[in-house]
Design a protein around this motif. Structure first.
Motif, PDB file in Angstrom:
ATOM      1  N   PHE A 192      39.093  25.369  19.998  1.00 39.41           N
ATOM      2  CA  PHE A 192      39.494  25.269  21.394  1.00 39.41           C
ATOM      3  C   PHE A 192      38.615  26.215  22.211  1.00 39.41           C
ATOM      4  CE2 PHE A 192      43.114  24.082  18.874  1.00 39.41           C
ATOM      5  CZ  PHE A 192      43.706  23.034  19.570  1.00 39.41           C
ATOM      6  N   LEU A 193      38.081  25.706  23.316  1.00 40.24           N
ATOM      7  CA  LEU A 193      37.201  26.481  24.189  1.00 40.24           C
ATOM      8  C   LEU A 193      37.964  26.932  25.431  1.00 40.24           C
ATOM      9  CD1 LEU A 193      34.097  24.112  24.032  1.00 40.24           C
ATOM     10  CD2 LEU A 193      34.457  26.200  22.699  1.00 40.24           C
ATOM     11  N   TRP A 194      37.802  28.208  25.795  1.00 40.39           N
ATOM     12  CA  TRP A 194      38.434  28.758  26.992  1.00 40.39           C
ATOM     13  C   TRP A 194      37.521  28.524  28.177  1.00 40.39           C
ATOM     14  CZ3 TRP A 194      42.973  30.064  28.632  1.00 40.39           C
ATOM     15  CH2 TRP A 194      43.152  30.953  29.700  1.00 40.39           C
TER      16      TRP A 194
ATOM     17  N   ILE B 130      38.790  29.790  20.244  1.00 47.40           N
ATOM     18  CA  ILE B 130      39.642  30.015  19.081  1.00 47.40           C
ATOM     19  C   ILE B 130      39.338  28.918  18.065  1.00 47.40           C
ATOM     20  CG2 ILE B 130      41.983  30.176  18.190  1.00 47.40           C
ATOM     21  CD1 ILE B 130      42.933  31.105  20.877  1.00 47.40           C
ATOM     22  N   GLY B 131      38.876  29.327  16.887  1.00 48.08           N
ATOM     23  CA  GLY B 131      38.663  28.401  15.793  1.00 48.08           C
ATOM     24  C   GLY B 131      39.813  28.540  14.807  1.00 48.08           C
TER      25      GLY B 131
ATOM     26  N   ASP C  52      40.247  32.472  14.165  1.00 43.11           N
ATOM     27  CA  ASP C  52      39.115  33.336  14.502  1.00 43.11           C
ATOM     28  C   ASP C  52      38.780  33.187  15.977  1.00 43.11           C
ATOM     29  OD1 ASP C  52      38.069  34.336  11.741  1.00 43.11           O
ATOM     30  OD2 ASP C  52      38.420  32.193  11.474  1.00 43.11           O
ATOM     31  N   VAL C  53      38.836  34.284  16.700  1.00 46.09           N
ATOM     32  CA  VAL C  53      38.452  34.295  18.108  1.00 46.09           C
ATOM     33  C   VAL C  53      37.012  34.801  18.195  1.00 46.09           C
ATOM     34  CG1 VAL C  53      38.853  35.340  20.366  1.00 46.09           C
ATOM     35  CG2 VAL C  53      40.796  34.606  18.964  1.00 46.09           C
ATOM     36  N   VAL C  54      36.126  33.947  18.666  1.00 43.68           N
ATOM     37  CA  VAL C  54      34.701  34.292  18.758  1.00 43.68           C
ATOM     38  C   VAL C  54      34.130  33.681  20.034  1.00 43.68           C
ATOM     39  CG1 VAL C  54      34.361  34.434  16.258  1.00 43.68           C
ATOM     40  CG2 VAL C  54      34.017  32.250  17.431  1.00 43.68           C
TER      41      VAL C  54
END
Length: 267
Positions: free
Chosen positions: A137-139, A207-208, A192-194
């Motif tokens: 998911f992309l912010w 968020i992966g 995983d937040v990257v």
């Protein structure tokens, strides 16, 4: 107002992999025959060989891929240039970033992995069946307004609340076993937040989420009962289990948006 979105509207899946693990590994001569047979079948379906790589094997207990002196995997790439088939002495796997919906992927499993599985199963036994999903998911905002609470459901209990309090990048990895008669199920949930670069240009917080379920033989005494259920049916059961698990990790509004809840059938 910033929000989470996916790269395609239907779902958040970046990649899906289905694997069948055998124990013991097939002997060298038998593996050579299987490779020759599989190469012909795969190439008739538009796959091409990428050549051998370093020797690897899969630990039947943990599912870890480890280096070994023999059994270099044979890799094949599909007509789309991205779908991959891996053939090893104790594992066969189908992986694709071109996920459309479960029915389509399951049909690929039946077409590609089932003939291979039959060839292995004439010599060795199925030890485990594994299904993995990578979702992202992309912010749409920046790190200054990044808010994981707009996507993740803290009540799921499997994502670290401590990690979720971090200001920027963080990792949460969780796993456990469930015991289901003749099999035990290994479950993994990694968040995983990257920062990623969309189209290689725009940096975005993301968020992966990695989810995996692997059903494996509980004890050698359970082998016959474990194999009484086909690998095809096991994959269907794992898919339902992972779908329900993933729906519990995120807010219902997002679960509905990507087809995990409600009328959409893309998951």
């Amino acid at each position: 107002m910033a929000e989470f979105r996916t790269q395609i509207p239907a779902h958040a899946i970046e990649r899906c992999t289905a694997s069948i693990i055998f124990n013991p590994s097939v002997p060298d001569k038998a593996f050579e025959r299987i490779v020759a047979q599989s190469a012909s079948q795969l190439m008739s379906s538009g796959f091409r060989s990428t050549g051998p790589s370093v020797g690897l094997s899969v630990d039947v207990v943990t599912g870890r891929v480890i280096h070994s002196a023999e059994g270099a995997p044979k890799l094949y790439i599909g007509p789309d240039g991205q779908t991959q088939v891996t053939v090893m002495p104790n594992l066969i796997a189908l992986s694709t970033p071109q996920y459309v919906r479960w029915a389509h992927f399951h049909n690929l499993i039946e077409k590609i992995l089932r003939p291979l599985c039959d060839a292995y199963n004439n010599i060795v036994s199925i030890n485990a069946v594994k299904l993995e999903y990578w979702d992202r998911f992309l912010w749409t905002g920046s790190w200054s307004d990044f808010d994981v609470d707009q996507l993740l459901d803290v009540s799921s209990g499997v994502i670290s609340q401590k990690a979720m309090q971090a200001e920027r990048e963080w990792h949460s990895h969780c796993g456990w076993f469930e015991f289901l008669g003749p099999s035990k199920r290994l479950v993994n949930v990694n968040a995983d937040v990257v920062e990623v670069r969309e189209n290689g240009v725009t940096p975005l917080p993301s968020i992966g989420i990695y989810t995996m379920m692997q059903d494996q033989v509980f004890t050698p005494e359970h082998q016959a009962n474990f194999e009484a259920v086909s690998a095809s049916k096991k994959f269907d059961e794992l898919h339902v289990g992972l779908k329900n698990l993933f729906a519990s990790l995120i807010l219902k509004s997002y679960a509905t948006r990507i087809g995990l809840l409600g009328e959409k059938k893309n998951a």
